[in-house]
Motif scaffolding. Sequence first.
Motif, PDB file in Angstrom:
ATOM      1  N   ARG A  60      49.505  -0.014  13.308  1.00  0.00           N
ATOM      2  CA  ARG A  60      48.614   0.653  14.395  1.00  0.00           C
ATOM      3  C   ARG A  60      47.492  -0.002  14.461  1.00  0.00           C
ATOM      4  O   ARG A  60      46.680   0.040  15.620  1.00  0.00           O
ATOM      5  N   ASP A  61      46.710  -0.595  13.228  1.00  0.00           N
ATOM      6  CA  ASP A  61      45.767  -1.336  13.393  1.00  0.00           C
ATOM      7  C   ASP A  61      45.558  -2.579  14.160  1.00  0.00           C
ATOM      8  O   ASP A  61      44.525  -3.343  14.229  1.00  0.00           O
ATOM      9  N   ILE A  62      46.888  -2.957  14.697  1.00  0.00           N
ATOM     10  CA  ILE A  62      46.762  -4.080  15.988  1.00  0.00           C
ATOM     11  C   ILE A  62      45.589  -4.191  16.891  1.00  0.00           C
ATOM     12  O   ILE A  62      45.202  -4.885  17.323  1.00  0.00           O
ATOM     13  N   GLY A  63      45.380  -2.724  16.983  1.00  0.00           N
ATOM     14  CA  GLY A  63      44.603  -2.464  18.320  1.00  0.00           C
ATOM     15  C   GLY A  63      42.974  -2.990  17.898  1.00  0.00           C
ATOM     16  O   GLY A  63      42.217  -2.756  18.858  1.00  0.00           O
ATOM     17  N   GLU A  64      42.831  -3.109  16.653  1.00  0.00           N
ATOM     18  CA  GLU A  64      41.460  -3.431  16.294  1.00  0.00           C
ATOM     19  C   GLU A  64      41.060  -4.955  16.508  1.00  0.00           C
ATOM     20  O   GLU A  64      40.058  -5.371  16.540  1.00  0.00           O
ATOM     21  N   ARG A  90      51.139   2.637  20.081  1.00  0.00           N
ATOM     22  CA  ARG A  90      50.459   3.205  21.129  1.00  0.00           C
ATOM     23  C   ARG A  90      49.104   2.411  21.069  1.00  0.00           C
ATOM     24  O   ARG A  90      48.402   2.212  22.180  1.00  0.00           O
ATOM     25  N   GLU A  91      48.639   1.949  19.968  1.00  0.00           N
ATOM     26  CA  GLU A  91      47.177   1.218  19.897  1.00  0.00           C
ATOM     27  C   GLU A  91      47.387   0.009  20.569  1.00  0.00           C
ATOM     28  O   GLU A  91      46.068  -0.578  20.623  1.00  0.00           O
ATOM     29  N   ILE A  92      48.446  -0.760  20.999  1.00  0.00           N
ATOM     30  CA  ILE A  92      48.411  -1.866  21.691  1.00  0.00           C
ATOM     31  C   ILE A  92      47.572  -1.847  22.736  1.00  0.00           C
ATOM     32  O   ILE A  92      47.062  -2.926  23.361  1.00  0.00           O
ATOM     33  N   GLY A  93      47.414  -0.429  23.477  1.00  0.00           N
ATOM     34  CA  GLY A  93      46.510  -0.112  24.672  1.00  0.00           C
ATOM     35  C   GLY A  93      45.208  -0.669  24.716  1.00  0.00           C
ATOM     36  O   GLY A  93      44.380  -0.601  25.410  1.00  0.00           O
ATOM     37  N   ASN A  94      44.635  -0.730  23.283  1.00  0.00           N
ATOM     38  CA  ASN A  94      43.308  -0.900  22.796  1.00  0.00           C
ATOM     39  C   ASN A  94      42.985  -2.492  22.993  1.00  0.00           C
ATOM     40  O   ASN A  94      41.761  -2.807  22.907  1.00  0.00           O
ATOM     41  N   LEU A  95      43.987  -3.330  23.229  1.00  0.00           N
ATOM     42  CA  LEU A  95      43.748  -4.603  23.244  1.00  0.00           C
ATOM     43  C   LEU A  95      43.040  -5.035  24.856  1.00  0.00           C
ATOM     44  O   LEU A  95      43.919  -5.745  25.634  1.00  0.00           O
ATOM     45  N   GLN A  96      42.046  -4.601  25.224  1.00  0.00           N
ATOM     46  CA  GLN A  96      41.648  -4.604  26.319  1.00  0.00           C
ATOM     47  C   GLN A  96      41.385  -6.135  26.977  1.00  0.00           C
ATOM     48  O   GLN A  96      41.542  -6.325  28.470  1.00  0.00           O
TER      49      GLN A  96
END
Length: 979
Positions: A662-666, A686-692
């Motif tokens: 999940r921390d892939i989004g970091e 779902r954290e993939i959406g953090n990769l703006q």
Amino acid sequence: MEEAPVTIATGALGPVVAKLGALLRRRHGDREYQLRRQTRKDIKLIRSKLKSIHSILWVIWERQDLDAAGKALRMEAWRLADDMNDAIDDFIILSMIKRSSDNGRKRFMQAKIQPSPFQDLKRRVSDVYERCRNKWKMDIAQTTNWSLFSRTKTTVDSGPGKWFRVVDPYVREDISDLIGMHDIMSSREKLIEHLVGEEAESSPQLKMASILGAAGMGKTTLARLVYEGIQDKFQARAFVSVSSTRNMTEVLDSILLQIADLRPDNTGVPLAGTKEATTEKHLTDTISNFLKDKRYLVIIDDIWRYGEWETIRKSLPDNNMGSRIVTTSRYTTITEKWRDDFDALVYKINYHHDGNYFYEMIVSLDMAGGHRIVDMCAGMPLAAACMVSALEKELERQEQQGLCVVRTRDLVERVDEQVMRNGIQNTPGFELLVESLQLGYNDLPHHMLKTCLLYCCIYPEGHSFKRDNLVIGWIAEGFIFGRLCIDYSPSSDSVDPLSGIDWHHIRSLIIFKNAKRVPYDHLENLRVLDVNYKGLENQHLKDMCGLLRLRHLLVSGGEGITEMPAEIARLQYLETLKVTGTKITRLPAQIGDLKQLKTLDVNWNSGLTELPREMANLQHNLETLRIRGAMISEQAWEIIGALKKLKTLDVSENPELSGIPRDIGELQQLKNLDMSGSSRITELPREIGNLQRLQTLCLSHTGITELPREIGNLRHLKALYLNDVKTITKLPRDIGRLQHLERLHLQDTNIKKIPREIGGLKKLKDLDAEIGTLPFEAGQLSKLEGLPKSKCVQKAWKNSDLVSSLAGEMLSFEKVSYLMGDGGLIVGTKHMHIPQWIKEHFNSIGTLDIRICKLEEQDLKILREMPSLRDLKLRFEAIPRKPIAISGEGFAKLLILTIDSRAPWFYGGPPNMELPMGIKHLFFLHNVVFRCNEWYREDSPCINATIDVMREEAREYRYVNFKFTLSVGGQERVVFARA
């Protein structure tokens, strides 16, 4: 920060000036620099002088008349840039003391007891600057130069040009005979149909077409054939080419001359080229006034800049007289803008000829294809024409010398020998091809693409290389002087080509052979080392670790390498480390000491199973990490998650890798993420959406079952690859929020339906999917290529009133095919009758699939009058109460008729009503399908009655091939067939 790359003109001066600027600003990235006053003064002076040297070298680049002293001075300036670059790195690493900072940045302070370290270099820079300025001061005075550090562009006095030619000089009059008449005439007819066909002539609006193609593909020839075919339909006409001159006054001059048909008795318009017509504004106004009440045809050939078009466009009025404009260009970006702004038809030339066809095209020869020049000419019409010219010139030369050439094959081989010996640019007959290619080369950006193209010359002739390896070489700043390529293994009795080399001056070294004979201990100034040699062993890699100035180390195919030495930590300046195709099983802990490392590529090391924890120390600089084709497991994610500056991450083809944390989004800086081929990855968090900042996401050949809704948050995503993901069945509706998506690949998936929200992907160009239908909303995607769309659908989206009225409909369209005409329409909304808008706006479609409650005479009339209808599917929501028979009129091309109804009767009504269905009137019909629900058995009386009626009518049917299929409860069977 001002940026300038390494170039063939200026060496490393650009990056050095940028690096000095970072020191002066005291801040670069996450670093802060605090310098002593004298050091700052020295850096400021050096930077100013180097900028001037950079501009001087830029001015004199490509001059062929440099004397020996000029070449030596240029070489000295290049070496000065490299030495300055080393001095800056030494200063940062050795002289700056690291201090902590409250804001989390790394602060570096110059020790107070140290004097300025740049005193000697300051004197050298001043000396080289004065010598450059004195030697080339005349060139500097006469040229207003474009610099990478300024916004001014070169100004060139073109002077009065020659009289403008209608067709460029490198186009033969008979070239259309050489590029395949079938292809070019077919293209010509398509363009003519668009411009002056029956449908086009019905509208008085200005119409535009554009021809897109690479150099030498026949754009000008095709445009000329179109011009000759339709010019008589217009009151005024002109054919001009922009590539022969960049002087727009001359182009406008030529247009005026041709449209006015100027002769001594035609005195209404000032003669082009006279004092009365010398300014662009005057010419545009004159042309516009002359054309305002005339139907005109203007063909503008070879436009290179959109600004050129904007100048010409001002002179061409939109007068609603049925005028036509045709343009040609090499650039997709220009033609796309024409399509978007002017609704222009963009016709892309893409000829493909094989060797045999090429020779059949030019003359009957006694040799087969596969010749080197044949391969070179394949698909390029201008090259074919030049090949013919070269053969003619060689034959003429042989005859003048009294020689007799019996076979054309011998003639071709002699031309080939000349090309091998002198180059294509010095072989008679190829002048036109060289001139055309030279235009493209000259148009490349001076500081980037020319340098990259010239870099390819480092590879030996015939050597195959991969694109990615070439790009890595570019990134490794391998564009400067002092480069050596070793690709030769001397025999025992030959002279060793490596003897006598001054290894101390080599800055860039590429090795294909003889890697064992390289004296690594003499390469103290080497900056780039690229080794493509399978015979490497561990000791060779250890020797390379002694090259302390090395910035880029690329090693490929060393099958004898089983470990990466701990000595790798000695390479403190290393920015790129690529070690691929070896037998290494782990990376040393010392790799974490490479604090300058930006790129780490360990692709295709199949034995690599883990990453050292010390790699987390690279978190401040590492931007690219590639671990393709290894055996790493979930443990690697812990290390990868610490690398916050990553922009590119490739963990594809790792069969042991399962799960994405999940921390892939970091990883907020990530732009490219490739996890393809890792089949154990089944879920995308779902954290993939953090990769703006993510632009490319590759999930092909994985086990992903669905995309999370958060995928829609990736607003900068340009490419999404899901090829061969068998486990995915649908796309989320949120995919419509990907405003920048250009590529969506869905080959070999189980996705059967594209959501309607795809209409929001305005920039989508490439949809690679085995899906026969698309939602109606996709029809507005003007940039979408590779999937032909119905003209009816495209026109519908240009009618705002119609689009509004169809807002509540559930529509899909089928792609255009040869058999089904202008595509097809699927109407998912239930209708009482055939809607009138089908007749008014979709009358030319080839297939129709619609849900209706009733089919009455007025509905049949609409269907009968659809001239291209070949496949008709009628899905009844209610059982027809009235029997309806097909009369002898209409349905001119109907091939397939499908009836989907709850009851097994249709045209003939209930079984006791013996009325004919009328299929005998459908001359081209060869397939009838009846579908009813599972309430009925195949042997029920009503089904038997339907079969009997159909069989009886089939006896009178004139068409030989006929098949009747019955489907009950989803089970289909062919009741009878006649072939």
